[in-house]
Design a protein around this motif. Structure first.
Motif, mmCIF file in Angstrom:
data_model
loop_
_atom_site.group_PDB
_atom_site.id
_atom_site.type_symbol
_atom_site.label_atom_id
_atom_site.label_comp_id
_atom_site.label_asym_id
_atom_site.label_seq_id
_atom_site.Cartn_x
_atom_site.Cartn_y
_atom_site.Cartn_z
ATOM 1 N N THR A 79 32.739 10.045 79.346
ATOM 2 C CA THR A 79 31.620 10.825 79.877
ATOM 3 C C THR A 79 31.889 12.319 79.924
ATOM 4 O O THR A 79 30.983 13.092 80.187
ATOM 5 C CB THR A 79 31.284 10.361 81.306
ATOM 6 O OG1 THR A 79 32.438 10.559 82.140
ATOM 7 C CG2 THR A 79 30.889 8.906 81.334
ATOM 8 N N ASN A 80 33.119 12.733 79.683
ATOM 9 C CA ASN A 80 33.465 14.143 79.850
ATOM 10 C C ASN A 80 33.627 14.912 78.538
ATOM 11 O O ASN A 80 34.052 16.058 78.544
ATOM 12 C CB ASN A 80 34.739 14.275 80.683
ATOM 13 C CG ASN A 80 35.938 13.625 80.018
ATOM 14 O OD1 ASN A 80 35.793 12.864 79.069
ATOM 15 N ND2 ASN A 80 37.106 13.921 80.529
ATOM 16 N N GLY A 82 33.016 18.329 72.196
ATOM 17 C CA GLY A 82 31.866 18.137 73.062
ATOM 18 C C GLY A 82 31.695 19.251 74.063
ATOM 19 O O GLY A 82 30.845 19.188 74.930
ATOM 20 N N LEU A 83 32.499 20.285 73.957
ATOM 21 C CA LEU A 83 32.419 21.380 74.919
ATOM 22 C C LEU A 83 31.458 22.472 74.466
ATOM 23 O O LEU A 83 30.704 22.997 75.258
ATOM 24 C CB LEU A 83 33.814 21.968 75.168
ATOM 25 C CG LEU A 83 34.824 20.992 75.763
ATOM 26 C CD1 LEU A 83 36.194 21.641 75.866
ATOM 27 C CD2 LEU A 83 34.365 20.492 77.122
ATOM 28 N N VAL A 107 28.789 9.045 76.103
ATOM 29 C CA VAL A 107 27.476 9.363 76.672
ATOM 30 C C VAL A 107 26.800 10.423 75.808
ATOM 31 O O VAL A 107 25.607 10.354 75.550
ATOM 32 C CB VAL A 107 27.607 9.857 78.130
ATOM 33 C CG1 VAL A 107 26.272 10.346 78.665
ATOM 34 C CG2 VAL A 107 28.156 8.749 79.017
ATOM 35 N N PHE A 108 27.579 11.384 75.321
ATOM 36 C CA PHE A 108 27.024 12.493 74.542
ATOM 37 C C PHE A 108 27.525 12.487 73.102
ATOM 38 O O PHE A 108 28.688 12.197 72.840
ATOM 39 C CB PHE A 108 27.377 13.838 75.185
ATOM 40 C CG PHE A 108 26.716 14.046 76.498
ATOM 41 C CD1 PHE A 108 25.392 14.440 76.571
ATOM 42 C CD2 PHE A 108 27.403 13.831 77.681
ATOM 43 C CE1 PHE A 108 24.763 14.623 77.784
ATOM 44 C CE2 PHE A 108 26.785 14.015 78.901
ATOM 45 C CZ PHE A 108 25.462 14.408 78.955
ATOM 46 N N TRP A 109 26.619 12.834 72.175
ATOM 47 C CA TRP A 109 26.998 12.995 70.771
ATOM 48 C C TRP A 109 27.705 14.330 70.577
ATOM 49 O O TRP A 109 28.759 14.413 69.964
ATOM 50 C CB TRP A 109 25.777 12.914 69.866
ATOM 51 C CG TRP A 109 26.103 13.289 68.456
ATOM 52 C CD1 TRP A 109 25.732 14.410 67.799
ATOM 53 C CD2 TRP A 109 26.919 12.549 67.546
ATOM 54 N NE1 TRP A 109 26.267 14.420 66.527
ATOM 55 C CE2 TRP A 109 27.002 13.283 66.355
ATOM 56 C CE3 TRP A 109 27.599 11.336 67.626
ATOM 57 C CZ2 TRP A 109 27.725 12.835 65.253
ATOM 58 C CZ3 TRP A 109 28.323 10.907 66.516
ATOM 59 C CH2 TRP A 109 28.371 11.651 65.356
ATOM 60 N N ASP A 110 27.098 15.385 71.089
ATOM 61 C CA ASP A 110 27.719 16.713 71.083
ATOM 62 C C ASP A 110 27.611 17.240 72.509
ATOM 63 O O ASP A 110 27.422 16.464 73.436
ATOM 64 C CB ASP A 110 27.072 17.635 70.043
ATOM 65 C CG ASP A 110 25.568 17.780 70.221
ATOM 66 O OD1 ASP A 110 25.054 17.514 71.322
ATOM 67 O OD2 ASP A 110 24.894 18.178 69.258
ATOM 68 N N SER A 111 27.715 18.513 72.705
ATOM 69 C CA SER A 111 27.698 19.037 74.069
ATOM 70 C C SER A 111 26.310 19.048 74.695
ATOM 71 O O SER A 111 26.170 19.350 75.877
ATOM 72 C CB SER A 111 28.287 20.455 74.094
ATOM 73 O OG SER A 111 27.525 21.306 73.265
#
Length: 63
Positions: free
Chosen positions: A4-5, A12-13, A34-38
């Motif tokens: 998730t981070n 992903g930042l 949870v995320f594809w990119d940031s």
């Protein structure tokens, strides 16, 4: 979903859609993220949200 981070694409930042390209590292299994990119959520996250709306939100509008 386990991670998730960070995003599946890159770290992903700071990566957003155009920065996720053939030169950017991508995870092996996006369903764990949870995320594809940031900024953008993965397909599995979208499915989870849609199922939640279907089962919890929509019944409140039925007459």
């Amino acid at each position: 979903m386990e991670i998730t981070n960070q995003g599946c694409c890159g770290t992903g930042l700071i990566e957003v859609a155009p920065l996720c390209n053939e030169f950017t590292p991508v995870c092996n299994d996006a369903s764990k993220y949870v995320f594809w990119d940031s900024l953008h959520s993965t397909e599995v996250t979208n499915q989870y949200i849609a199922k939640y709306i279907e089962t919890q939100g929509l019944p409140q509008f039925q007459i």
